[in-house]
Design a protein around this motif. Structure first.
Motif, PDB file in Angstrom:
ATOM      1  N   ASP A  23      54.180  58.619  35.982  1.00 28.37           N
ATOM      2  CA  ASP A  23      54.898  58.791  37.511  1.00 28.37           C
ATOM      3  C   ASP A  23      53.928  59.727  38.366  1.00 28.37           C
ATOM      4  N   GLY A  24      52.867  59.959  37.953  1.00 24.74           N
ATOM      5  CA  GLY A  24      51.897  60.860  38.726  1.00 24.74           C
ATOM      6  C   GLY A  24      51.986  62.315  38.047  1.00 24.74           C
ATOM      7  N   ASN A  25      52.719  62.574  37.100  1.00 28.48           N
ATOM      8  CA  ASN A  25      53.022  64.053  36.551  1.00 28.48           C
ATOM      9  C   ASN A  25      53.164  63.738  34.938  1.00 28.48           C
ATOM     10  N   SER A  26      53.951  62.777  34.644  1.00 29.44           N
ATOM     11  CA  SER A  26      54.103  62.717  33.302  1.00 29.44           C
ATOM     12  C   SER A  26      54.545  61.072  32.771  1.00 29.44           C
ATOM     13  N   TRP A  27      54.788  60.967  31.578  1.00 29.14           N
ATOM     14  CA  TRP A  27      54.912  59.670  30.862  1.00 29.14           C
ATOM     15  C   TRP A  27      56.146  59.501  30.450  1.00 29.14           C
ATOM     16  N   SER A  28      56.721  58.269  30.438  1.00 30.86           N
ATOM     17  CA  SER A  28      57.972  58.036  30.026  1.00 30.86           C
ATOM     18  C   SER A  28      57.956  56.420  29.470  1.00 30.86           C
ATOM     19  N   LYS A  29      59.076  56.313  28.546  1.00 30.91           N
ATOM     20  CA  LYS A  29      59.063  54.968  28.226  1.00 30.91           C
ATOM     21  C   LYS A  29      59.403  53.676  29.274  1.00 30.91           C
ATOM     22  N   TYR A  30      58.598  52.705  29.318  1.00 29.69           N
ATOM     23  CA  TYR A  30      58.830  51.799  30.455  1.00 29.69           C
ATOM     24  C   TYR A  30      59.887  50.888  30.036  1.00 29.69           C
ATOM     25  N   ASN A  31      60.934  50.756  30.946  1.00 36.65           N
ATOM     26  CA  ASN A  31      62.125  49.918  30.796  1.00 36.65           C
ATOM     27  C   ASN A  31      62.008  48.377  31.445  1.00 36.65           C
ATOM     28  N   ASN A  32      60.768  48.040  31.551  1.00 39.26           N
ATOM     29  CA  ASN A  32      60.508  46.685  32.146  1.00 39.26           C
ATOM     30  C   ASN A  32      60.842  46.480  33.423  1.00 39.26           C
ATOM     31  N   VAL A  33      60.986  47.692  34.390  1.00 37.93           N
ATOM     32  CA  VAL A  33      61.101  47.489  35.811  1.00 37.93           C
ATOM     33  C   VAL A  33      59.869  48.303  36.359  1.00 37.93           C
ATOM     34  N   ALA A  34      58.959  47.607  37.040  1.00 38.77           N
ATOM     35  CA  ALA A  34      58.061  48.030  37.714  1.00 38.77           C
ATOM     36  C   ALA A  34      58.030  48.455  39.286  1.00 38.77           C
ATOM     37  N   VAL A  35      57.172  49.404  39.946  1.00 36.52           N
ATOM     38  CA  VAL A  35      57.273  49.558  41.104  1.00 36.52           C
ATOM     39  C   VAL A  35      56.206  49.136  41.778  1.00 36.52           C
ATOM     40  N   GLU A  36      56.277  48.611  43.033  1.00 36.09           N
ATOM     41  CA  GLU A  36      55.229  48.063  43.716  1.00 36.09           C
ATOM     42  C   GLU A  36      55.434  48.278  45.162  1.00 36.09           C
ATOM     43  N   THR A  37      54.249  48.528  45.996  1.00 33.79           N
ATOM     44  CA  THR A  37      54.370  48.862  47.184  1.00 33.79           C
ATOM     45  C   THR A  37      53.605  47.767  47.864  1.00 33.79           C
ATOM     46  N   ILE A  38      54.393  47.188  49.201  1.00 34.86           N
ATOM     47  CA  ILE A  38      53.660  45.987  50.099  1.00 34.86           C
ATOM     48  C   ILE A  38      53.802  46.628  51.486  1.00 34.86           C
TER      49      ILE A  38
END
Length: 355
Positions: A242-257
């Motif tokens: 997230d820019g600071n730390s890692w966490s388990k990925y829950n299959n929902v990604a973030v995108e910017t358009i």
């Protein structure tokens, strides 16, 4: 006096026109200016609800491109052509999480690939040669976790996973014995999934310290659990930064358009806003004043002259951009006074042309 002078043309129109209100509205409409704006927003739970997305995300990026324009029209009803909106949203992007029992290669299996007698590999492709020789007709989704010895100035034991998808093997790099030791493990494995879930996110910053990640990056990490009786099983999990730390990925990604208003509706827009720097002006020989002199008779008086220099700058700074990439370039000019102008261009046939 000023008040009567202002009203007389309107009164004349009223008495001479067949339909005075229609003519007055026509005059007002002709004078109306397009309202444009620029916004940056991250979709909220209420926004997803407004789009009837009960899971709080889009099912694909294409769905987002199709559905977001109506939301922007509701949010910015008076904005028109030239408006820009940078939208960050969530979308469902499942990633593989295979698992399998670890198989340790024998000396003979190493030697059969290398043609040597050292009982190890010394080229990165040797393990793929082993896969091709051992599994000549793999099935889609087939997964193998392999423990093998690798020599590179010294011998080390590696355990990696290999998933067969879309006609090729993908490697999932496992943790090395030294990395397990750094995570406080006496053996090269974890004792439970819970322990792995706690320690792996804390270890990832150190593992990627020489390959920094940015917010939104996802990595796949394979770890081992000892099952007893000499049997070990490996598991692949995905982690997001997230820019600071890692966490388990829950299959929902973030995108910017980016979306732009074309005068009728909102459409996905790939415009990159760029402001020329001192280095850019120097590149095209305008570093004395860091501007373009657009006074009559000067070198950059014409749009074509400025476009040629902006082409040089963009092609130098952004090599390999896809056909159709757009830029909104802000640059300094001298008209007798210092001003900032903007040029909008699009990549066509390897050159930037005016939009």
């Amino acid at each position: 006096m000023k008040k009567f002078i202002y009203l007389l043309p309107v009164l004349a129109l009223f008495f001479t026109a067949c339909d005075p209100m229609e003519d007055i509205n026509a005059v007002l409409d002709a004078q109306e200016e397009v309202i444009s704006g620029e916004a940056t927003l991250t979709l909220s739970d209420d926004d997803y609800d407004a789009l009837n997305l009960n899971y709080g995300n889009f099912s694909s990026i294409e769905d987002a491109k199709t559905m977001i324009p109506s939301l922007l029209s509701d949010k910015f009803p008076v904005w028109g052509e030239g408006s820009l909106a940078t939208v960050t949203f969530k979308w469902y992007n499942p990633m593989s999480t295979p698992s399998g029992y670890v198989y340790a290669l024998s000396d003979a299996e190493h030697n059969a690939i290398t043609g040597k007698t050292y009982g190890n590999f010394d080229k990165s492709y040797h393990i793929f040669n082993y896969l091709d020789a051992t599994f000549p007709s793999p099935s889609e989704g087939e997964f193998h976790s392999l423990r093998y010895r690798f020599y590179a100035g010294g011998e080390t034991t590696l355990t990696d996973g290999f998933l067969y998808e879309n006609g090729q093997w993908t490697r999932f790099v496992g943790f090395t014995p030294d990395e397990y030791k750094a995570m406080g493990e006496s053996y090269p494995n974890f004792s439970s999934h819970d322990e792995a879930a706690i320690k792996i996110p804390l270890a990832l910053p150190d593992i990627y310290k020489f390959s920094p990640k940015k917010a939104g990056d996802i990595v796949q990490a394979m770890y081992e659990l000892y099952k007893g009786g000499g049997i070990t099983k490996s598991y692949v999990n995905n982690y997001i930064f997230d820019g600071n730390s890692w966490s388990k990925y829950n299959n929902v990604a973030v995108e910017t358009i980016k979306f732009g208003h074309d005068g009728t509706t909102w459409v996905p827009d790939n415009t990159i806003k760029y402001t020329l720097t001192s280095a850019d002006y120097a590149l095209v020989g305008n570093d004395r004043y860091n501007n373009f002199d657009v006074r009559e008779g000067r070198d950059e008086e014409t749009v074509e002259a400025r476009l040629a220099k902006i082409n040089t700058i963009l092609l130098n700074n952004f090599p390999g951009m896809a056909e159709g990439q757009k830029f909104a370039v802000s640059y300094n000019v001298y008209t007798g006074a210092a001003e900032v102008w903007e040029m909008r261009v699009i990549l066509s046939g390897g050159q930037y042309v005016l939009q």
